[in-house]
Write an enzyme that holds these catalytic residues in place. Structure first.
Site, PDB file in Angstrom:
ATOM      1  NE  ARG A  61      -1.394   2.593   1.899  1.00 17.48           N
ATOM      2  CZ  ARG A  61      -1.552   1.604   2.779  1.00 17.48           C
ATOM      3  NH1 ARG A  61      -2.242   1.796   3.896  1.00 17.48           N
ATOM      4  NH2 ARG A  61      -1.016   0.419   2.537  1.00 17.48           N
ATOM      5  CE  LYS A  87       8.888  -2.267  -0.687  1.00 15.92           C
ATOM      6  NZ  LYS A  87       7.750  -2.875   0.029  1.00 15.92           N
TER       7      LYS A  87
HETATM    8  N1  BES Z   1       4.704  -2.021  -3.363  1.00 13.22           N
HETATM    9  C1  BES Z   1       4.393  -2.495  -2.074  1.00 13.22           C
HETATM   10  C2  BES Z   1       3.410  -3.671  -2.083  1.00 13.22           C
HETATM   11  C3  BES Z   1       3.851  -4.938  -2.765  1.00 13.22           C
HETATM   12  C4  BES Z   1       4.266  -6.012  -2.019  1.00 13.22           C
HETATM   13  C5  BES Z   1       3.772  -5.087  -4.132  1.00 13.22           C
HETATM   14  C6  BES Z   1       4.634  -7.192  -2.636  1.00 13.22           C
HETATM   15  C7  BES Z   1       4.138  -6.265  -4.747  1.00 13.22           C
HETATM   16  C8  BES Z   1       4.556  -7.319  -3.999  1.00 13.22           C
HETATM   17  C9  BES Z   1       3.771  -1.372  -1.258  1.00 13.22           C
HETATM   18  O1  BES Z   1       4.209  -0.096  -1.551  1.00 13.22           O
HETATM   19  C10 BES Z   1       4.120  -1.630   0.165  1.00 13.22           C
HETATM   20  O2  BES Z   1       5.262  -1.572   0.487  1.00 13.22           O
HETATM   21  N2  BES Z   1       3.115  -1.910   0.992  1.00 13.22           N
HETATM   22  C11 BES Z   1       3.324  -2.170   2.360  1.00 13.22           C
HETATM   23  C12 BES Z   1       2.271  -1.418   3.135  1.00 13.22           C
HETATM   24  C13 BES Z   1       2.508  -1.418   4.625  1.00 13.22           C
HETATM   25  C14 BES Z   1       3.732  -0.594   4.954  1.00 13.22           C
HETATM   26  C15 BES Z   1       1.289  -0.844   5.292  1.00 13.22           C
HETATM   27  C16 BES Z   1       3.186  -3.666   2.573  1.00 13.22           C
HETATM   28  O3  BES Z   1       2.349  -4.300   1.924  1.00 13.22           O
HETATM   29  O4  BES Z   1       3.936  -4.207   3.355  1.00 13.22           O
HETATM   30 MN    MN Z   2       5.953   0.469  -0.517  1.00 13.67          MN
END
Ligand code: BES
Ligand code: MN
Ligand code: ZN
Length: 502
Positions: free
Chosen positions: A358, A284
């Protein structure tokens, strides 16, 4: 916080602070119509003490608007606090929950350690027992502050909260609702405490320990497993997420088995417990990454709900499964392009290691089914896409079974939490088909909350299932008069009420 339900007469109550509720009774929409604030307490002495300020026009009884009077004439209380509910016609149980929180949060920074809140009685819509429960919950919610690690931290929590109910009310019914409110409020705050903990303090192992300590206190069964068990159960999806971290994963299992209940449904509560989400190799951006300490909020919600279940004792068996891991980049971390075999036998092509929630949930759902769950509910801070879709007002909800979802929808009337059901469908499922294996772990940018839910649906198989995406609501970004900035404890109350509906 010590709590008490009192049926004493308001003017005689000796306290540092007596809080009463007010609403705006003005019904005219004319531009020159002035607010007409009125107390929701009929006691004549309280009415008299507040009469001048209410007629002055200074105070409008807007939602969570407060006004403090010192040495109120004719009352034993040292201070009288008036808390607004907004328009009388719209005042309801949720607005009392918030007003109770507002009263507590007004009290805390002033160094006042005790307060008495008078229940509303005049023209109030909604059953009194629901108002009682909500007021107690709201008081607990308001009492929580996230400043655990300030070295100069002063504990400003309220030591004694008393709810004053009209003497003619049904004492037994209100006491039962009051006790329920205490259990629910404390459980929601337990969840918030866990969510607030930073990643270095709350590793998967520590989360497991906290769950086990809580379980021992309230009489739940609890097992905490780690890497070996993941291998034994062939949890390739869950394990792959954990493999990039020095911190071992924790598979936390909580069991509630009420005596004499040996048949009927078994409810499986499955939570995402990523104690820190860096994104892994698909790392990230640095901006706001610190927020990802709350990526275990779904798991913490299940742990808090299990606590409340153990204390409220519904006549239904419940199993909680929390899949806790850290998602880190490392020489041993899983990589985009890897293919993993989940516990169910399905093969998963990893497209993005940041879609880790997931993966851990996939095996958590399979395991809950193996342990006998006949109905599943999961909660997870799963997708940013869900926040884009619904903002921070509604959390997302999905289900493969309308009858099961209908029960959840009814539970929302008691929990007063906002969930919005989003669709599933074959066309969305198409988006996560893999060329090399069965499915892939992302379905592209569009409809991201839905393709994530479609992924989980594969592992729920034919079991009725609900998925809650709480990414947008697990953390309160701006403090409100009734809740601090920080972890919200969202979903605890709704999951609990859903369980109690069986
Ligand atoms: N933990 C994150 C989602 C999240 C985003 C939680 C903002 C709380 C606040 C999750 O693991 C994630 O990174 N999801 C990705 C999925 C994508 C790579 C398909 C996302 O939402 O960008
Ligand atoms: Mn994530
Ligand atoms: Zn995550």
């Amino acid at each position: 916080m010590k709590t008490e339900l009192s049926f004493a007469n308001l003017p005689g109550i000796k306290t540092e602070l007596l809080a009463v509720l007010a609403a705006d009774t003005q019904t005219s929409k004319a531009p020159d119509a002035k607010p007409e604030p009125a107390l929701l307490t009929s006691d004549e002495a309280v009415q008299a003490a507040a009469a001048d300020v209410l007629s002055s026009g200074e105070y409008k009884a807007g939602a969570n608007e407060t006004l403090l009077l010192h040495a109120p004439a004719g009352l034993a209380a040292r201070r009288l606090l008036i808390v607004g509910l907004g328009k009388q016609a719209k005042a309801n149980v949720p607005s009392v929950r918030n007003a109770a929180g507002t009263a507590v949060r007004f009290t805390k920074p002033r160094g006042i350690r005790e307060l008495v809140l008078a229940l509303p009685e005049n023209n109030f819509e909604g059953p009194l027992h629901a108002v009682v429960r909500a007021a107690v919950e709201g008081a607990f919610v308001g009492d929580f502050d996230p400043d655990t690690y300030r070295s100069d931290r002063k504990d400003q929590s309220v030591q004694s909260f008393t709810l004053a109910a009209p003497a003619e009310a049904d004492h037994a019914a209100l006491k039962a609702a009051f006790d329920e409110g205490v259990i629910v409020g404390e459980s929601q705050n337990f969840t918030r405490f866990l969510v607030n903990e930073p990643g270095n303090k709350l590793t998967p192992t520590v989360l497991g320990r906290r769950a086990a300590e809580m379980a021992a206190e309230v009489g739940l069964g609890c097992e905490v497993h780690s890497t070996e068990k993941l291998h034994e159960l062939k949890m390739g999806a869950f394990w792959s997420v954990s493999q990039g971290s020095e911190e071992p994963p924790a598979l936390i299992v909580l069991r509630y088995e009420p005596k004499g209940v040996s048949d009927g449904p078994v409810l499986g509560l499955v939570g995402k417990g990523i104690t820190f989400d860096t994104g892994g190799i698909s790392i990230k951006p640095a901006d706001k990454m610190e927020q990802m300490k709350y990526d275990m909020a779904g798991g913490a919600a299940m742990i808090g709900a299990m606590r409340a279940i153990a204390l409220l004792k519904p006549r239904v068996r419940v199993i909680g499964v929390v899949c806790a891991a850290e998602n880190m980049p490392d020489g041993k971390a899983y990589k985009p392009g890897d293919v993993e075999t989940a516990m169910s036998g399905k093969t998963i092509e990893i497209i993005n290691t940041d879609a880790e929630g997931r993966l851990v949930l996939a095996d958590g759902l399979s395991y809950a089914r193996q342990l006998g769950a006949t109905h599943l509910i999961d909660a997870a801070t799963l997708t940013g896409a869900c926040v884009v879709a619904l903002g921070t007002i509604n959390a997302g909800a999905f289900s493969n079974d309308d009858a099961t979802y209908a029960k959840f929808d009814s539970a929302l009337a008691t929990s007063d939490e906002k969930f919005w059901r989003l669709p599933l469908g074959e066309e969305y499922a198409e988006l996560i088909k893999s060329d090399i294996g069965d499915i892939k772990n992302t379905g592209g940018r569009y409809g991201g909350a839905i393709t994530a839910a479609e992924f989980l649906k594969v592992f729920a198989e034919d079991t009725p299932w609900i998925h809650l995406d709480i990414a947008g609501l697990a953390w309160v970004e701006d403090s409100k008069p009734y809740i601090a900035k920080g972890p919200s404890g969202v979903a605890v109350r709704s999951i609990l009420e859903w369980v109690r509906s069986y």
